[in-house]
Write an enzyme that holds these catalytic residues in place. Structure first.
Site, PDB file in Angstrom:
ATOM      1  N   LYS A  32      50.891  31.026 -21.232  1.00  0.00           N
ATOM      2  CA  LYS A  32      51.528  31.340 -22.553  1.00  0.00           C
ATOM      3  C   LYS A  32      53.092  31.206 -22.481  1.00  0.00           C
ATOM      4  O   LYS A  32      53.965  30.933 -23.397  1.00  0.00           O
ATOM      5  CB  LYS A  32      51.034  32.741 -23.061  1.00  0.00           C
ATOM      6  CG  LYS A  32      51.421  33.784 -22.358  1.00  0.00           C
ATOM      7  CD  LYS A  32      50.820  35.080 -22.976  1.00  0.00           C
ATOM      8  CE  LYS A  32      51.068  36.364 -21.963  1.00  0.00           C
ATOM      9  NZ  LYS A  32      52.295  36.794 -21.846  1.00  0.00           N
ATOM     10  N   GLN A 258      45.093  42.575 -24.015  1.00  0.00           N
ATOM     11  CA  GLN A 258      46.211  42.803 -22.918  1.00  0.00           C
ATOM     12  C   GLN A 258      47.080  43.939 -23.552  1.00  0.00           C
ATOM     13  O   GLN A 258      48.344  44.157 -23.015  1.00  0.00           O
ATOM     14  CB  GLN A 258      47.006  41.717 -22.401  1.00  0.00           C
ATOM     15  CG  GLN A 258      45.774  41.110 -21.440  1.00  0.00           C
ATOM     16  CD  GLN A 258      46.828  39.972 -20.717  1.00  0.00           C
ATOM     17  OE1 GLN A 258      47.501  40.353 -19.711  1.00  0.00           O
ATOM     18  NE2 GLN A 258      46.580  38.901 -20.881  1.00  0.00           N
TER      19      GLN A 258
END
Length: 755
Positions: A32, A258
């Site tokens: 990411k 997360q």
DNA sequence: GGACAAGTATTTTTT
DNA sequence: ATACTTGTCC
């Protein structure tokens, strides 16, 4: 464009997404950060967006720095196509939420009433000091109203954009918070200071109140990119929404699984809100994991799938299955540490995993102690990730307080901190007399010192100073130190100012006593001096504020304490986010530890514990060890423990051994040969206190909750007996005879039945 | 003002 | 167990 070719199709789709809002849901290890940086490069180089029209916001300085580094020409993709020129890079706005807001507020300071552009940023220590002051002024007992908890409530309110005037108090406690909040905010203003939360709240309020200001920023920033979007809180979300309000080119990268900072106000549901507030958004899932083996990824999936309200990503990897997950039971936390240290050595020898590629992760910092002791005992190096933080050390904070006071003399918190550091005969009594006198004179503490100097020079004051000759002398001498430093402020370079502050304050002499401790503290100050060097050639009147801002917003050690000696990393699960290691050991996989006992009766909190577990597991590239104990000592209290529920969520076929299925003795031996020795030592005591009643293997017992069961294992400790009882249909439970509501059935109440 | 005893709380901590 | 704060005494 060459630099796009190394992206996979999904990553590329995200990077090349057209205008409008885009949400990228990115699993762990799916690249990411790469997508984010390539997106910036793509916008500048291919879409022709001017770099100064791009803002990328992160949560940590580390993440911001990493992005800048990856965009810098020195950090090219292979084949030499440079993403951005230094000039372009410099025009980008890349920073943390707080840094970006601080910048905006300084620029617009004339419109935030009460503060001027020299405002200082108070860190958590300063904030607490100010809360205590507010409590004192309001005659509230800081025992009954704990400053940390009040501060937490205020912080929560600010994160929800609730100022003191809008704070709703229903309960008595809230009424207290309300009063403290009001006073706290006034004190901040009097000190020309903002706390971390103010930086965000005041920026949003500014944007809400001033159409012209918000419009200017909206027009400037055509593209807003946000990292770790699941960790945004309400203010941050609002800020992003406001900034993207005109062009709507909002690019957010998130992983709901997360999200581990809800206790700081982060709300993963902002991801859902994004989807509602920007209905036309593009949605891209990054599901290919480049980090972990198939086995590890599968284990992670089984842990996280129990959570609700999430987009179920189908994570996959091309890495192959790899080795199984190791679930290990140690006898206690000492043995846990021994096992981990020993296994790290074995991994290095047998699987060529460098020790520096190993990490030991735990839920609470307190768990690091035993691990450290074990590593020290074996003479193994280790890296403790964020122990005592550099900027929290007393000497560092003291010198920073001096510098802040020099910059902003009205800063009462810094004044109170250093007026007697090093000791110069100005005790608590004198300080409070000075503060009271300042109050009467309607000025700051520093203002009072100036008045004292005037009085000394013969000026007559409406309120004469109330000090004894001795106290007055001490105050005057300190006042002259301070005024001299302030006079120097704009004349000499920052490192020079730093040095002269050290010597004039007496701090240098204080640390010249030749002791080891003083030497360490001196070294820390020299470390800090190195930071001032960055501003050595900056215009003196700019250097200090720039330095203070950097330091205030970079409170983590950020490279300063990073020792690259090698050895395994020891860190909390929270600190592990964003990192990866070839081998990961998660210790304390017991109920009460992970999940933490404070989360046991709260569904949301429990889901977060699960995410925390997931974060830990997905840090592992090749080897994953999940270690729990048979018994554990917490707060000096030893008790039997139960394996973490998360262990049960991993399917058997992914796991190498299930030691807790067998009775204790075999279990111990199954783990390692020397284990049984330790076990025998601890299991063979003659009880020093008589135990109330004894159970033998084979006894039938009744438990108030579990019903009838059979004792299948037992052993004695100095003051208790531990038994394992098989309850048909409910499994094997480990129980302490002293604690558990157990009753013997069908047998005479025999005493002392040793197995 | 500093030393010592007693009392207390003890998850995580991007800024 | 232990680390940290507060209170008391010299």
């Amino acid at each position: 464009m060459i630099f796009l070719e190394e992206l996979n199709p999904k990553q590329r789709e995200a990077v090349e997404a057209g205008d409008g809002p885009v949400l990228v849901l990115a699993g762990p290890g799916s690249g990411k950060t790469r997508v984010l940086t390539y997106r910036v490069a793509y916008l500048v180089r291919l879409s022709g967006v001017a770099p100064w029209r791009i803002m990328a916001v992160t949560f940590t300085n580390k993440a911001a720095r990493e992005m800048k580094e990856r965009l810098a020409p020195t950090h090219l993709p292979p084949h030499g196509s440079s993403p951005l020129s230094p000039h372009q890079l410099q025009q980008l706005t890349i920073g943390t939420f707080h840094a970006v807001c601080a910048r905006i507020l300084r620029r617009e300071s004339e419109v935030i009433s009460g503060w001027d552009s020299n405002f200082v940023i108070y860190d958590s220590g300063d904030q607490l000091a100010l809360i205590r002051q507010a409590l004192r002024e309001l005659n509230l007992d800081d025992k009954k109203h704990r400053p940390t908890s009040i501060h937490g409530r205020i912080s929560t309110a600010k994160n929800e954009l609730i100022g003191p005037e809008r704070f709703q108090a229903i309960t008595y406690q809230e009424e207290i918070v309300h009063r403290v909040y009001k006073r706290y905010q006034e004190l901040l203003r009097d000190n020309n200071a903002l706390d971390f939360d103010d930086l965000l709240m005041k920026t949003v309020n500014l944007f809400r109140q001033r159409d012209d200001v918000v419009t200017a920023y909206q027009e400037r920033y055509q593209h807003i990119l946000v990292d770790e979007f699941q960790d945004t809180n309400m203010v941050q979300y609002e800020l992003v929404k406001l900034l993207a309000g005109k062009h709507q080119h909002l690019f957010a990268v998130a992983d709901e699984d997360q999200s581990i900072y809800s206790w700081r106000g982060a709300d993963y549901r902002n991801v859902l809100r994004f989807r509602e507030d920007f209905p036309s958004h593009g949605l891209i899932l990054l599901e290919e994991n480049y980090r972990s083996t198939g086995t590890i990824l599968e284990a992670a999936r089984h842990i996280i799938r129990h959570n609700v309200h999430r987009v179920d990503k189908q994570l996959f990897t091309h890495r192959g299955d790899g080795v199984k997950v190791q679930v290990i039971e140690a006898y206690d936390e000492q043995e846990e540490a021994q096992y981990v240290a020993g296994q790290i050595v074995r991994l290095q020898a047998e699987s060529r995993v460098p020790t520096s590629h190993c990490a030991v992760m735990y839920r609470t910092n307190a768990q690091s102690r035993l691990l450290e002791e074990e590593f020290i005992r074996r003479g193994m190096p280790y890296r403790l990730v964020r122990g005592t933080r550099f900027y929290e050390r007393k000497e560092v904070r003291d010198i920073l307080a001096y510098l802040r006071l020099i910059h902003n003399p009205d800063d009462g918190v810094s004044m109170a901190r250093i007026i007697n550091a090093p000791p110069r005969g100005i005790g608590a009594k004198t300080l409070s007399a000075l503060e009271n006198w300042a109050f009467k004179l309607d000025t700051s503490t520093f203002g009072a010192l100036k008045k004292l100097q005037e009085e000394e020079a013969g000026t007559h004051l409406a309120w004469p100073s109330p000090f004894s000759a001795r106290a007055g002398k001490a105050l005057l001498s300190f006042a002259s130190v301070l005024t001299t430093l302030i006079a120097d402020r704009d004349q000499i370079t920052l490192p020079e100012l730093f040095d002269t502050t050290l010597s004039r304050s007496g701090y240098r002499d204080l640390l010249q006593d030749g002791s080891n401790e003083a030497e360490d503290r001196w070294d820390n100050l020299q470390e800090l001096r190195r930071v001032t060097q960055q501003f050595a050639s900056t215009d003196p009147s700019d250097a200090l504020p720039l330095f203070l801002e950097q330091v205030a917003l970079v409170s983590d050690a950020d490279g300063l304490t990073e020792d690259n000696e090698g050895g395994p990393a020891l860190l909390t699960l929270h600190a592990a986010k964003g990192l990866e290691f070839q081998a990961v050991f998660m210790v304390g996989m017991d109920e009460g530890m992970l999940p933490h006992k404070r989360s046991l009766d709260d569904i949301e909190a429990m889901q977060e514990e699960r995410r925390l577990c997931y974060v830990g597991v997905t840090r592992a590239m090749d080897h994953l060890y999940l270690v729990h104990t048979f018994r554990r000592t917490t707060f000096g209290q030893s008790a039997l423990s139960t394996p973490s529920r998360f262990l049960h969520d991993i399917p058997d076929e992914l796991v190498d051994i299930r030691p807790h299925v067998s009775p204790p003795r075999q279990r111990a031996r199954a783990v390692s040969a020397d284990r049984s020795v330790v076990w025998a030592d601890k299991a063979s005591p003659t009880p020093t206190h008589p135990v109330r009643s004894h159970f033998a293997i084979g006894d039938t017992v009744a438990h108030t909750k579990f019903g009838e069961g059979v004792i299948i294992a037992s052993h004695l400790t100095s003051d208790d007996q531990e038994v394992e009882v098989a309850f048909p249909g409910q499994g094997i439970k480990r129980l302490s005879v002293n604690m558990a509501p157990l009753e013997k059935l069908d047998q005479e109440t025999a005493v002392g039945g040793k197995q």
